[in-house]
Design a protein around this motif. Structure first.
Motif, PDB file in Angstrom:
ATOM      1  N   MET B   1       0.908  -1.171  -0.007  1.00 37.94           N
ATOM      2  CA  MET B   1      -0.115   0.079  -0.077  1.00 37.94           C
ATOM      3  C   MET B   1       0.752   1.393   0.118  1.00 37.94           C
ATOM      4  SD  MET B   1      -2.806   1.092   2.751  1.00 37.94           S
ATOM      5  CE  MET B   1      -3.691  -0.390   2.998  1.00 37.94           C
ATOM      6  N   LEU B   2       0.789   2.340  -0.935  1.00 33.47           N
ATOM      7  CA  LEU B   2       1.524   3.334  -0.888  1.00 33.47           C
ATOM      8  C   LEU B   2       0.684   4.219   0.251  1.00 33.47           C
ATOM      9  CD1 LEU B   2       1.690   4.088  -4.803  1.00 33.47           C
ATOM     10  CD2 LEU B   2       3.511   3.510  -3.057  1.00 33.47           C
ATOM     11  N   ARG B   3       1.696   4.942   0.826  1.00 30.68           N
ATOM     12  CA  ARG B   3       1.265   5.803   1.958  1.00 30.68           C
ATOM     13  C   ARG B   3       1.527   7.154   1.714  1.00 30.68           C
ATOM     14  NH1 ARG B   3      -0.064   2.159   4.955  1.00 30.68           N
ATOM     15  NH2 ARG B   3      -0.843   3.810   6.551  1.00 30.68           N
ATOM     16  N   GLY B   4       0.356   7.869   1.997  1.00 24.52           N
ATOM     17  CA  GLY B   4       0.482   9.247   1.889  1.00 24.52           C
ATOM     18  C   GLY B   4       0.591  10.208   3.278  1.00 24.52           C
ATOM     19  N   GLY B   5       1.545   9.802   3.994  1.00 25.49           N
ATOM     20  CA  GLY B   5       1.623  10.428   5.167  1.00 25.49           C
ATOM     21  C   GLY B   5       1.008   9.863   6.487  1.00 25.49           C
ATOM     22  N   SER B   6       1.234  10.322   7.603  1.00 23.65           N
ATOM     23  CA  SER B   6       0.219   9.807   8.950  1.00 23.65           C
ATOM     24  C   SER B   6      -0.890   9.866   8.873  1.00 23.65           C
ATOM     25  CB  SER B   6       1.088  10.323   9.955  1.00 23.65           C
ATOM     26  OG  SER B   6       0.489  10.157  11.155  1.00 23.65           O
ATOM     27  N   THR B   7      -1.733   8.784   9.143  1.00 21.01           N
ATOM     28  CA  THR B   7      -3.190   8.952   9.498  1.00 21.01           C
ATOM     29  C   THR B   7      -3.590   9.272  11.078  1.00 21.01           C
ATOM     30  OG1 THR B   7      -3.390   6.242   9.995  1.00 21.01           O
ATOM     31  CG2 THR B   7      -3.635   7.408   7.704  1.00 21.01           C
ATOM     32  N   GLY B   8      -2.493   9.030  11.941  1.00 16.25           N
ATOM     33  CA  GLY B   8      -2.768   9.046  13.377  1.00 16.25           C
ATOM     34  C   GLY B   8      -3.370   7.763  13.736  1.00 16.25           C
ATOM     35  N   ILE B   9      -3.584   6.762  13.009  1.00 14.07           N
ATOM     36  CA  ILE B   9      -4.443   5.621  13.639  1.00 14.07           C
ATOM     37  C   ILE B   9      -3.721   4.288  13.609  1.00 14.07           C
ATOM     38  CG2 ILE B   9      -6.592   4.116  13.405  1.00 14.07           C
ATOM     39  CD1 ILE B   9      -8.006   6.928  12.074  1.00 14.07           C
ATOM     40  N   ILE B  10      -3.716   3.659  14.447  1.00 13.78           N
ATOM     41  CA  ILE B  10      -3.018   2.261  14.674  1.00 13.78           C
ATOM     42  C   ILE B  10      -3.956   1.478  14.733  1.00 13.78           C
ATOM     43  CG2 ILE B  10      -0.700   3.048  15.149  1.00 13.78           C
ATOM     44  CD1 ILE B  10      -1.238   1.867  17.917  1.00 13.78           C
ATOM     45  N   ALA B  11      -3.712   0.140  14.369  1.00 15.88           N
ATOM     46  CA  ALA B  11      -4.798  -1.090  14.620  1.00 15.88           C
ATOM     47  C   ALA B  11      -4.212  -1.964  15.385  1.00 15.88           C
ATOM     48  CB  ALA B  11      -5.535  -1.481  13.110  1.00 15.88           C
ATOM     49  N   LEU B  12      -5.114  -2.552  16.541  1.00 13.27           N
ATOM     50  CA  LEU B  12      -4.710  -3.725  17.193  1.00 13.27           C
ATOM     51  C   LEU B  12      -5.755  -4.839  16.825  1.00 13.27           C
ATOM     52  CD1 LEU B  12      -3.494  -5.186  19.850  1.00 13.27           C
ATOM     53  CD2 LEU B  12      -5.706  -4.260  21.102  1.00 13.27           C
ATOM     54  N   GLY B  13      -5.011  -5.788  16.163  1.00 16.39           N
ATOM     55  CA  GLY B  13      -5.755  -7.212  15.750  1.00 16.39           C
ATOM     56  C   GLY B  13      -5.676  -8.133  16.861  1.00 16.39           C
ATOM     57  N   VAL B  14      -6.581  -8.666  17.314  1.00 20.82           N
ATOM     58  CA  VAL B  14      -6.792  -9.887  18.613  1.00 20.82           C
ATOM     59  C   VAL B  14      -7.974 -10.789  18.206  1.00 20.82           C
ATOM     60  CG1 VAL B  14      -5.688  -8.276  20.404  1.00 20.82           C
ATOM     61  CG2 VAL B  14      -8.092  -8.160  19.928  1.00 20.82           C
ATOM     62  N   PRO B  15      -7.607 -11.801  18.742  1.00 21.57           N
ATOM     63  CA  PRO B  15      -8.797 -12.763  18.562  1.00 21.57           C
ATOM     64  C   PRO B  15      -9.931 -12.423  19.187  1.00 21.57           C
ATOM     65  CG  PRO B  15      -6.644 -13.815  19.191  1.00 21.57           C
ATOM     66  CD  PRO B  15      -6.406 -12.389  19.155  1.00 21.57           C
ATOM     67  N   ASP B  16     -10.143 -11.973  20.642  1.00 17.44           N
ATOM     68  CA  ASP B  16     -11.039 -11.768  21.277  1.00 17.44           C
ATOM     69  C   ASP B  16     -10.872 -10.661  22.116  1.00 17.44           C
ATOM     70  OD1 ASP B  16     -13.477 -11.872  22.812  1.00 17.44           O
ATOM     71  OD2 ASP B  16     -12.762 -13.863  23.804  1.00 17.44           O
ATOM     72  N   VAL B  17     -11.731  -9.691  21.852  1.00 21.35           N
ATOM     73  CA  VAL B  17     -11.241  -8.345  22.608  1.00 21.35           C
ATOM     74  C   VAL B  17     -12.163  -8.245  23.968  1.00 21.35           C
ATOM     75  CG1 VAL B  17     -13.095  -6.739  21.606  1.00 21.35           C
ATOM     76  CG2 VAL B  17     -10.934  -5.732  22.462  1.00 21.35           C
ATOM     77  N   SER B  18     -13.004  -9.170  24.233  1.00 24.05           N
ATOM     78  CA  SER B  18     -14.030  -9.166  25.170  1.00 24.05           C
ATOM     79  C   SER B  18     -13.081  -9.970  26.224  1.00 24.05           C
ATOM     80  CB  SER B  18     -15.158  -9.758  25.078  1.00 24.05           C
ATOM     81  OG  SER B  18     -15.115 -11.135  24.867  1.00 24.05           O
ATOM     82  N   SER B  19     -11.980 -10.895  25.895  1.00 27.25           N
ATOM     83  CA  SER B  19     -11.165 -11.703  26.850  1.00 27.25           C
ATOM     84  C   SER B  19     -10.511 -10.675  27.797  1.00 27.25           C
ATOM     85  CB  SER B  19      -9.945 -12.420  26.027  1.00 27.25           C
ATOM     86  OG  SER B  19      -8.865 -12.460  26.811  1.00 27.25           O
ATOM     87  N   PRO B  20     -10.446 -10.807  29.054  1.00 25.76           N
ATOM     88  CA  PRO B  20      -9.816  -9.779  30.128  1.00 25.76           C
ATOM     89  C   PRO B  20      -8.288  -9.502  29.483  1.00 25.76           C
ATOM     90  CG  PRO B  20     -10.962 -11.532  31.357  1.00 25.76           C
ATOM     91  CD  PRO B  20     -11.019 -11.887  29.969  1.00 25.76           C
ATOM     92  N   TYR B  21      -7.668 -10.609  29.364  1.00 20.67           N
ATOM     93  CA  TYR B  21      -6.185 -10.242  28.835  1.00 20.67           C
ATOM     94  C   TYR B  21      -6.204  -9.139  27.743  1.00 20.67           C
ATOM     95  CZ  TYR B  21      -1.484 -10.511  27.740  1.00 20.67           C
ATOM     96  OH  TYR B  21       0.044 -10.149  27.281  1.00 20.67           O
ATOM     97  N   PHE B  22      -6.870  -9.455  26.951  1.00 18.12           N
ATOM     98  CA  PHE B  22      -6.815  -8.247  25.622  1.00 18.12           C
ATOM     99  C   PHE B  22      -7.667  -6.943  26.155  1.00 18.12           C
ATOM    100  CE2 PHE B  22      -5.942 -12.329  23.011  1.00 18.12           C
ATOM    101  CZ  PHE B  22      -4.715 -11.818  22.594  1.00 18.12           C
ATOM    102  N   ALA B  23      -8.677  -7.074  26.673  1.00 19.63           N
ATOM    103  CA  ALA B  23      -9.175  -6.002  26.980  1.00 19.63           C
ATOM    104  C   ALA B  23      -8.472  -4.955  27.807  1.00 19.63           C
ATOM    105  CB  ALA B  23     -10.710  -6.262  27.831  1.00 19.63           C
ATOM    106  N   ILE B  45     -10.144 -10.982  14.996  1.00 19.18           N
ATOM    107  CA  ILE B  45      -9.336 -12.079  14.171  1.00 19.18           C
ATOM    108  C   ILE B  45     -10.252 -13.159  14.418  1.00 19.18           C
ATOM    109  CG2 ILE B  45      -7.492 -13.357  13.502  1.00 19.18           C
ATOM    110  CD1 ILE B  45      -5.820 -10.914  14.673  1.00 19.18           C
ATOM    111  N   PRO B  46     -11.327 -13.488  13.692  1.00 23.32           N
ATOM    112  CA  PRO B  46     -11.996 -14.757  13.976  1.00 23.32           C
ATOM    113  C   PRO B  46     -11.479 -16.136  14.140  1.00 23.32           C
ATOM    114  CG  PRO B  46     -13.043 -13.806  12.184  1.00 23.32           C
ATOM    115  CD  PRO B  46     -12.007 -12.888  12.435  1.00 23.32           C
ATOM    116  N   ASP B  47     -10.464 -16.166  12.999  1.00 25.21           N
ATOM    117  CA  ASP B  47      -9.928 -17.492  12.949  1.00 25.21           C
ATOM    118  C   ASP B  47      -8.642 -17.472  12.448  1.00 25.21           C
ATOM    119  OD1 ASP B  47     -10.363 -16.880  10.137  1.00 25.21           O
ATOM    120  OD2 ASP B  47     -12.258 -17.783  10.213  1.00 25.21           O
TER     121      ASP B  47
END
Lengths: 299, 299
Positions: B1-23, B45-47
């Motif tokens: 992906m070509l990037r045109g400067g900062s978006t100010g956003i990062i993404a966290l990818g986890v299997p289950d955000v309701s799990s206490p560890y990831f929450a 990430i479902p699978d």
């Protein structure tokens, strides 16, 4: 904020994303938002001022298509919003605020929890009522429901049994319950404003050698997943977080598609008592299940 | 992906955000990301296939400045990434993957948990080993640590006591423990791949009338906040989620600032045994606390 088309991103603003209630809600929201091709950005609201600022000004420096916010208070006048981002409030909206909202009837939920304790024979029912919000919010409506249920059950109100907590985490429930047990005439039942407070209260009671529910029955609000695995398992007022997420997104979508829509909608989602061992184990009668209270959804 | 400067956003990818560890991790990440003026978007990430796709292709339709991912597997060849978004993996990186990572030493953590059970006198130690990932991941390293600790303690390995689980939630721990109790020669100690599995195992044991820790001791991995409020309180291998968040962000920042940096860093964060009632209550000796295992951080 002038908006130049869709960003594909909405923001969820919550006081504490590590709280099981909000973590479970977020998981539903992320999944349900896929239908609208929306991604969910998480914004944490550390205090009432930040809550107020988010409602007034939105997410600064970032354009988002919409905001879903569980505010710490309604102290701000929402009519004075400087931000035009479509907004949906989680929880009952303050009467005056002209903004879309989705929530449960907090007074009815607390009334049901309190009535349930009275039904299993509790006579001195305390309430760990949570954060005393600066304006509006769930605190006064919870207290209203608690008082109504006591009155209906013919139980006297003892203001000493009404306990606001600084925050709404396990440690707050633990210390509030510990203090309650030291008093003359400790409670024989406790309504907790969320399941985290209930977890803390349970731990304090059991560590002090009190039997739950025989000596003190405990009920939470929220119906988070962990309660079914506590020992004793936790009675709680269950809320359908997936449904709340779906309705919040539908309101937000309508507002983004038709920004000119006047008026606002306040949707209520039904709740139900899930009775488990913390109120209905050995030595406590299991009452007939409460009827679900299902207020009609507004059109 | 070509990037045109900062978006100010990062993404966290986890299997289950309701799990206490990831929450809990997410809450730290959102707070720590403010230092970099980054907002955090949540990607579930479902699978394994979705996990693989995220690592290869990134967040499609959205430019983000970086990705922090707890993958379900390393089945994909990371050299074949089609996406140039800076990436940090949570957990030990697969040996061959040339990608930045932050994690704990899973083998050492499981070894410490197993050794702790041996020290308090357990002789038949089971492991609820979690998801059997398709390639790499924590499953084999956990088993390695478990086997090493048994060997050091002079205990025989019984493959019947090694239990993979379909998912890593409370219900999985509950059903795995229930099945284990039905066997001839049930375990007297259980290592659980996370605190959710431990919560389920605890509930199954107590509901069946087994005493914890006298009949069966239980230890979790992760050190999430709720364990201190279980009854009995939960022994767990604690991980510093705030530190993991800080280091992941620092690696990501370096990678976004200097995309040309060659080589990669695999940082390890120390863990510590937090000994509580589920292994060290009445009837079980409290061993001397384990030394924290603090592998040096790479430069």
């Amino acid at each position: 904020m002038l908006r130049g088309g869709s960003t594909g991103i909405i923001a969820l603003g919550v006081p504490d994303v590590s709280s099981p209630y909000f973590a479970e809600f977020l998981a539903h929201l992320v999944r349900e938002a896929e239908r609208y091709a929306w991604r969910v950005l998480v914004h944490i609201i550390p205090d009432s001022r930040a809550s107020d600022r988010l409602l007034r000004q939105g997410i600064r420096q970032h354009q988002v298509d919409g905001l879903i916010v569980s505010p710490l208070s309604f102290s701000g006048d929402l009519d004075a919003r400087e931000d035009s981002t479509p907004l949906v409030i989680l929880g009952e909206r303050a009467a005056a605020a002209r903004v879309d909202s989705v929530g449960i009837d907090d007074a009815a939920a607390t009334r049901a929890a309190t009535a349930h304790l009275a039904e299993v024979g509790c006579r001195r029912i305390a309430v760990l009522a949570g954060r005393r919000s600066s304006g509006g919010g769930a605190f006064p409506t919870r207290l209203l429901g608690y008082r109504q249920a006591l009155k209906t059950a013919g139980l006297a109100l003892d203001e000493q049994l009404v306990i606001p907590t600084e925050a709404e985490r396990r440690a707050d429930g633990h210390s509030a319950m510990t203090a309650l047990m030291l008093r003359d005439g400790p409670p024989d039942g406790v309504v907790c404003a969320n399941d985290l407070l209930a977890a803390g209260a349970l731990r304090a009671l059991l560590a002090a050698g009190r039997r739950v529910p025989q000596d003190t029955a405990v009920v939470g609000l929220g119906g988070t997943e962990g309660g079914a695995f506590f020992t004793p398992t936790l009675t709680s007022v269950h809320q359908d977080k997936a449904q709340i997420a779906r309705l919040a997104l539908a309101l937000l979508k309508r507002r983004t598609t038709h920004p000119e829509t006047s008026g606002s909608q306040a949707l209520q989602v039904p709740f139900r008592m899930v009775v488990r061992q913390s109120t209905a184990g050995a030595g406590r009668a299991v009452p007939a299940p409460h009827q679900d209270i299902r207020p009609p959804l507004e059109p």
